[in-house]
Structures are given as structure tokens and as C-alpha cells.
Enzyme design. Structure first.
Site, PDB file in Angstrom:
ATOM      1  N   ASP A 288       0.878  -1.167   0.000  1.00 24.40           N
ATOM      2  CA  ASP A 288       0.000   0.000   0.000  1.00 24.40           C
ATOM      3  C   ASP A 288       0.914   1.215   0.000  1.00 24.40           C
ATOM      4  OD1 ASP A 288      -1.654   2.148   0.521  1.00 24.40           O
ATOM      5  OD2 ASP A 288      -2.642   1.242   2.256  1.00 24.40           O
TER       6      ASP A 288
ATOM      7  N   TYR B 253      -7.826  14.228 -10.353  1.00 24.41           N
ATOM      8  CA  TYR B 253      -6.704  13.529 -10.988  1.00 24.41           C
ATOM      9  C   TYR B 253      -5.694  14.537 -11.528  1.00 24.41           C
ATOM     10  CZ  TYR B 253      -4.316  10.107 -13.975  1.00 24.41           C
ATOM     11  OH  TYR B 253      -3.384   9.291 -14.564  1.00 24.41           O
TER      12      TYR B 253
ATOM     13  N   THR C  35      -5.062   0.810 -21.681  1.00 22.80           N
ATOM     14  CA  THR C  35      -5.105  -0.007 -20.472  1.00 22.80           C
ATOM     15  C   THR C  35      -6.534   0.042 -19.932  1.00 22.80           C
ATOM     16  OG1 THR C  35      -4.595   1.883 -19.048  1.00 22.80           O
ATOM     17  CG2 THR C  35      -2.724   0.595 -19.881  1.00 22.80           C
TER      18      THR C  35
END
Length: 267
Positions: free
Chosen positions: A65, A161, A198
């Protein structure tokens, strides 16, 4: 002979279980690096390491993580112990969520910043500690942070983002200048893909239609194609750019932003 050989080098790649990260890990291994492949999804990282080993490369894997500082300390110590050093860090792990800014929850914003910014910061911090003179590895190195075209220009539905990737861009530059001023032998650069083929790239295309930015999925696909004058990138296009920055071929390159976007940001 490989154009960008990494024989004797050790690389740590986060988010290496799939997509761009998996291909980066494979490409660095093919160039001769020992690779530690990590992912929050441990089994997917194991699959990447197994594929590298099957191809004749050296790789280890671990669940990680990237928002956990103790996990960063442990994984770097494990990399140095199992693979013999740390010469390259690729901060690839990242997440994305599309929504208009007025509809974005604070929890969503914070989660994106935690993974995309804090995760990169922690990787940079602990890689510098390991790579600098007197560190656990102590032979300098190359840190490569995955930003995005969204860290250079704004996009509707991607405010959080964009904010995260813009932060990665300037964190990279500030750290590059600092490492240079302190003569640590560490280079730090960012890579800025456009929309890559992707699962994450597909989610951006479908999100454009979901948010009503285009009439439907077909229109979204067409728009994304026109945004890339020479075509969308494949994961290996990004991996090749990372390989260059990891290698001695880029030994005088630091604080740079390398676009792998098919011309997207040039328009």
C-alpha cells in the site's frame, strides 16, 4: 547489445501488477535489472514477477500500500536485502475517478491525493534515503515518477486527478533540484502519458460518455483518437521511456518531464 542496458541494477516498480506498471517491470528486467514488483494486489504482483522469471529475468514481488510509510520502509529494506541494492524507483501506482468538480466528494479527492501524491512523496523520500551516500544502497540512482498529460493541462471530469498529477510534476522538479544541489547522485524525472490502452485508459473513454461530455461511447472513442495525432500509446511505449530514464543514456537528464502522449499536449 541493449541500447539502454541495466545489467547489475536493481529497480522497484509500484503498481506492477497490471497495465503500464507490469510492462515497465518486464521491460526493466529484460534490460538486465533485478526487479521488485509491488502492487496493492499482491497476487497480481506475483504474476508479474513469475512472468519475468519465466523469461529468464530476476524478480521478487510484494504486496504494498503506497500510502503506508512503514510499508515503504519495509519494501525498500526488502529490495536491498533480496536483490542487492536500489538503483531505480518507478513510482507508477495511481488511481483515477471521473466526476465533475461540483460532484466530487472530499473522500474521493483525498483518496486520489493519498495514492497519487502522498504515495509518490513517500517513495521519493525513502528512495533518496536509500540511494544517497551512506544510505542502505548508497550508489545514487534514478527516480521516475508517473505523472500524466493531465498534470500539464486540465480536463473536464478529472479535476482531482489533474490536481494530483500536477503535484507529482512539481514534486519531481523540486526533488531533482534538491538532489543536484546536495550532490547525491540521484536523478528525478517524470513521465507524462496521454490516454494509454489499459483498463484505466478505457475507463476515461467510457467516463466521457457517462458524464455526457460526448453523445455516446463511440463518439468518445473517436474523440480520444483525434486527441492523439500519431495515435494512442501502448503500455510498452511508456515502458520504453522509463527504461531510457532509468539508464545511463539519460545521465544528464533530471527534473525533466517526458511526454509519451502521441502529440496530445502539443495541440
Amino acid at each position: 547489445m541493449q541500447a539502454f542496458a541495466l545489467s547489475g541494477k536493481v529497480a522497484l516498480v509500484t503498481g506492477a501488477g497490471r497495465g503500464i506498471g507490469a510492462q515497465i517491470a518486464r521491460r526493466l528486467a529484460a534490460a538486465g535489472a533485478g526487479v521488485m514488483a509491488t502492487d496493492i494486489d499482491g497476487p497480481s504482483a506475483e504474476e508479474t514477477a513469475a512472468a519475468i522469471a519465466q523469461a529468464g529475468g530476476a524478480a521478487q514481488s510484494a504486496a504494498q500500500d503506497v500510502t503506508d510509510e512503514a510499508a515503504w520502509e519495509a519494501i525498500i529494506a526488502q529490495t536491498v536485502s533480496q536483490l542487492g541494492g536500489l538503483d531505480v524507483l518507478v513510482n507508477n501506482a495511481g488511481i483515477e475517478s471521473m466526476s465533475f468538480v461540483a460532484d466530487t466528494s472530499l473522500d474521493t479527492f483525498r483518496r486520489i491525493m493519498a495514492v497519487n501524491v502522498e504515495g509518490v512523496f513517500l517513495g521519493v523520500k525513502h528512495a533518496v534515503r536509500a540511494m544517497r551516500p551512506g544510505g542502505a544502497a548508497g550508489r545514487g540512482g534514478s527516480i521516475i515518477n508517473l505523472s500524466s498529460v493531465a498534470g500539464l493541462v486540465g480536463s473536464p471530469g478529472l479535476s482531482a486527478y489533474c490536481a494530483s498529477k500536477g503535484a507529482v510534476r512539481l514534486l519531481t522538479k523540486a526533488t531533482a533540484v534538491e538532489c543536484g544541489a546536495l550532490q547525491l547522485g540521484i536523478r528525478v524525472n517524470s513521465v507524462h502519458p496521454g490516454v494509454v490502452r489499459t483498463d484505466m485508459g478505457a475507463s476515461v473513454v467510457s467516463g466521457m460518455a457517462r458524464l455526457g461530455l460526448v453523445p455516446d461511447a463511440e463518439a468518445a472513442e473517436g474523440l480520444v483518437q483525434t486527441m492523439h495525432p500519431i495515435g494512442m500509446s501502448e503500455p510498452d511505449d511508456v515502458a520504453q521511456a522509463v527504461l531510457f530514464l532509468a539508464s545511463e543514456a539519460s545521465r544528464r537528464t533530471t527534473g525533466a518531464e517526458l511526454l509519451v502522449d502521441g502529440g496530445m499536449a502539443a495541440q
